[in-house]
Design a protein around this motif. Structure first.
Motif, mmCIF file in Angstrom:
data_model
loop_
_atom_site.group_PDB
_atom_site.id
_atom_site.type_symbol
_atom_site.label_atom_id
_atom_site.label_comp_id
_atom_site.label_asym_id
_atom_site.label_seq_id
_atom_site.Cartn_x
_atom_site.Cartn_y
_atom_site.Cartn_z
ATOM 1 N N GLN A 59 151.565 112.651 49.209
ATOM 2 C CA GLN A 59 151.867 112.592 50.635
ATOM 3 C C GLN A 59 153.345 112.856 50.878
ATOM 4 O O GLN A 59 154.174 112.698 49.990
ATOM 5 C CB GLN A 59 151.486 111.219 51.194
ATOM 6 N N GLN A 60 153.665 113.226 52.106
ATOM 7 C CA GLN A 60 155.042 113.464 52.509
ATOM 8 C C GLN A 60 155.413 112.510 53.639
ATOM 9 O O GLN A 60 154.552 111.933 54.290
ATOM 10 C CB GLN A 60 155.221 114.907 52.987
ATOM 11 N N GLY A 61 156.716 112.391 53.861
ATOM 12 C CA GLY A 61 157.184 111.540 54.944
ATOM 13 C C GLY A 61 157.166 110.073 54.561
ATOM 14 O O GLY A 61 156.888 109.706 53.414
ATOM 15 N N TRP A 79 146.070 113.241 62.735
ATOM 16 C CA TRP A 79 145.291 111.999 62.671
ATOM 17 C C TRP A 79 146.214 110.865 63.103
ATOM 18 O O TRP A 79 147.161 110.517 62.400
ATOM 19 C CB TRP A 79 144.797 111.793 61.246
ATOM 20 N N TYR A 80 145.942 110.311 64.279
ATOM 21 C CA TYR A 80 146.754 109.231 64.824
ATOM 22 C C TYR A 80 146.173 107.886 64.404
ATOM 23 O O TYR A 80 144.954 107.674 64.474
ATOM 24 C CB TYR A 80 146.810 109.319 66.347
ATOM 25 N N ILE A 81 147.051 106.979 63.981
ATOM 26 C CA ILE A 81 146.637 105.657 63.514
ATOM 27 C C ILE A 81 147.477 104.612 64.235
ATOM 28 O O ILE A 81 148.710 104.692 64.266
ATOM 29 C CB ILE A 81 146.782 105.536 61.989
ATOM 30 N N VAL A 82 146.793 103.621 64.808
ATOM 31 C CA VAL A 82 147.449 102.615 65.642
ATOM 32 C C VAL A 82 147.045 101.220 65.175
ATOM 33 O O VAL A 82 145.890 100.983 64.815
ATOM 34 C CB VAL A 82 147.059 102.789 67.130
ATOM 35 N N GLY A 83 148.013 100.293 65.204
ATOM 36 C CA GLY A 83 147.720 98.877 65.014
ATOM 37 C C GLY A 83 147.371 98.506 63.591
ATOM 38 O O GLY A 83 147.761 99.148 62.620
ATOM 39 N N GLY A 84 146.588 97.434 63.478
ATOM 40 C CA GLY A 84 146.260 96.864 62.183
ATOM 41 C C GLY A 84 147.165 95.682 61.869
ATOM 42 O O GLY A 84 148.068 95.331 62.634
ATOM 43 N N GLY A 85 146.919 95.060 60.732
ATOM 44 C CA GLY A 85 147.726 93.916 60.325
ATOM 45 C C GLY A 85 147.735 93.778 58.819
ATOM 46 O O GLY A 85 146.995 94.456 58.101
ATOM 47 N N ASN A 86 148.587 92.867 58.325
ATOM 48 C CA ASN A 86 148.733 92.680 56.878
ATOM 49 C C ASN A 86 148.579 91.217 56.476
ATOM 50 O O ASN A 86 149.210 90.754 55.531
ATOM 51 C CB ASN A 86 150.095 93.201 56.417
ATOM 52 N N ASN A 87 147.772 90.464 57.228
ATOM 53 C CA ASN A 87 147.528 89.035 56.997
ATOM 54 C C ASN A 87 148.709 88.164 57.398
ATOM 55 O O ASN A 87 148.626 86.938 57.301
ATOM 56 C CB ASN A 87 147.170 88.747 55.529
ATOM 57 N N THR A 94 152.911 103.402 65.804
ATOM 58 C CA THR A 94 151.839 104.390 65.908
ATOM 59 C C THR A 94 152.202 105.554 64.993
ATOM 60 O O THR A 94 153.284 106.131 65.109
ATOM 61 C CB THR A 94 151.688 104.889 67.353
ATOM 62 N N LEU A 95 151.300 105.886 64.065
ATOM 63 C CA LEU A 95 151.564 106.917 63.060
ATOM 64 C C LEU A 95 150.747 108.168 63.343
ATOM 65 O O LEU A 95 149.716 108.117 64.023
ATOM 66 C CB LEU A 95 151.196 106.393 61.666
ATOM 67 N N VAL A 96 151.210 109.290 62.796
ATOM 68 C CA VAL A 96 150.420 110.506 62.823
ATOM 69 C C VAL A 96 150.510 111.154 61.445
ATOM 70 O O VAL A 96 151.579 111.234 60.848
ATOM 71 C CB VAL A 96 150.898 111.481 63.926
ATOM 72 N N LEU A 97 149.362 111.571 60.937
ATOM 73 C CA LEU A 97 149.283 112.288 59.662
ATOM 74 C C LEU A 97 148.785 113.699 59.936
ATOM 75 O O LEU A 97 147.698 113.881 60.502
ATOM 76 C CB LEU A 97 148.320 111.585 58.702
ATOM 77 N N SER A 100 146.717 118.806 57.265
ATOM 78 C CA SER A 100 146.877 120.024 56.470
ATOM 79 C C SER A 100 148.004 119.879 55.457
ATOM 80 O O SER A 100 147.886 120.304 54.306
ATOM 81 C CB SER A 100 147.144 121.224 57.380
ATOM 82 N N THR A 101 149.126 119.278 55.889
ATOM 83 C CA THR A 101 150.279 119.128 55.002
ATOM 84 C C THR A 101 150.391 117.728 54.414
ATOM 85 O O THR A 101 151.220 117.492 53.546
ATOM 86 C CB THR A 101 151.569 119.435 55.775
ATOM 87 N N LEU A 102 149.570 116.779 54.931
ATOM 88 C CA LEU A 102 149.604 115.379 54.495
ATOM 89 C C LEU A 102 150.999 114.790 54.666
ATOM 90 O O LEU A 102 151.510 114.080 53.798
ATOM 91 C CB LEU A 102 149.130 115.246 53.048
#
Length: 278
Positions: A59-61, A79-87, A94-97, A100-102
């Motif tokens: 992966q890059q970035g 691919w947009y990814i929002v939220g979540g938690g780590n306990n 808010t992330l974007v992947l 094509s280039t990862l």
């Protein structure tokens, strides 16, 4: 229609739940994050649906932090990814992947315990009046949410990540445009890239949270006051019942004394009757 068990080669992801999945180019299944017991993951796995082989591509970035319970939606190659938690806490960015280039990039960051830093929210893509939007709903970050947030997407080249020393993608990515109105009905909020605007919205969210907590506190205090009054009334009733019980006990003792006297009198009468018969 029936579900079939598919055999795949390569090393699959570790068993998990609360991850996100996306399909790219009608061929590649991407799996990101998730959790198992107390462990959260930030790994990216790809299953080639033609060869049925798992892989872990480079992966890059800025590599995202571990998370579970996040939500994802695809818009073209992004691919947009929002939220979540780590306990421990909710994930604020808010992330974007670019699939094509990862290459990962950070689109937006929120502050505080707002619904966008929640687990279990839903995220979807919508085109409204010719504009692309991401719409989120609900989530849990200590309290359940029923709020709707909207992120307007616009084409912009060379989206830079928050980590300057890591490579980013040269492909087309999508970022937020401010001042967007989605609908006249319902409770819809827009995410802003501008730090000041984001801070204002976070302040508003904090004020709303404080107001809700104050309302809950007032309600609890009122409930405690009612319970206190009921407790006082119950104590008074118990005191009255105890006093009444004491009176009844005295009356019972008096009746028992009278009964004993009557029994003694009857015994004497029986003796007198027996003597008269003789």
């Amino acid at each position: 229609m029936t579900w079939d068990d598919v055999d795949a080669i390569g090393t699959p992801p570790a068993p998990r739940s609360d991850h996100v999945a996306a399909c790219h180019a009608d061929r590649y299944l991407l799996i990101f994050g998730g959790g198992s017991h107390a462990t959260c993951f930030n790994d990216l796995h790809v299953l080639d649906l033609q060869t049925m082989e798992w892989s872990r591509p480079k992966q890059q970035g800025p590599i995202p932090s571990p998370r579970a319970g996040h939500a994802g939606a695809t818009v073209g190659e992004n691919w947009y990814i929002v939220g979540g938690g780590n306990n421990k806490s909710g994930v604020s960015e808010t992330l974007v992947l670019n699939m094509s280039t990862l290459a990962w990039s950070v689109v937006s960051t929120v502050e505080g315990r707002v619904p966008l830093a929640s687990e279990g929210m839903t995220l979807l893509y919508s085109n409204y009046s010719g504009e692309d939007y991401l719409i989120s709903f609900g989530g849990y970050n200590g309290r359940y949410s029923n709020e709707v947030y909207a992120l307007k997407l616009s084409v912009k080249l060379d989206l830079q990540s928050s980590t300057k020393d890591q490579p980013t993608s040269d492909s087309t990515s999508r970022v937020l445009e401010p001042e967007v109105e989605i609908s006249q009905d319902g409770k819809i909020r827009e995410i802003a890239m501008d730090n000041a605007d984001s801070k204002n919205r976070n302040d508003e969210a904090n004020e709303q949270l404080l107001a809700a907590l104050k309302a809950e506190k007032d309600e609890l205090e009122a409930t405690l006051n009612r319970e206190g009054l009921q407790t006082v009334q119950l104590k008074e009733e118990i005191t009255e019942a105890e006093a009444r019980n004491a009176e009844l006990t005295k009356e019972l003792q008096a009746v028992r004394g009278q009964l004993a006297a009557e029994q003694s009198r009857c015994f004497k009468l029986e003796v007198d009757v027996a003597e008269l018969r003789q």
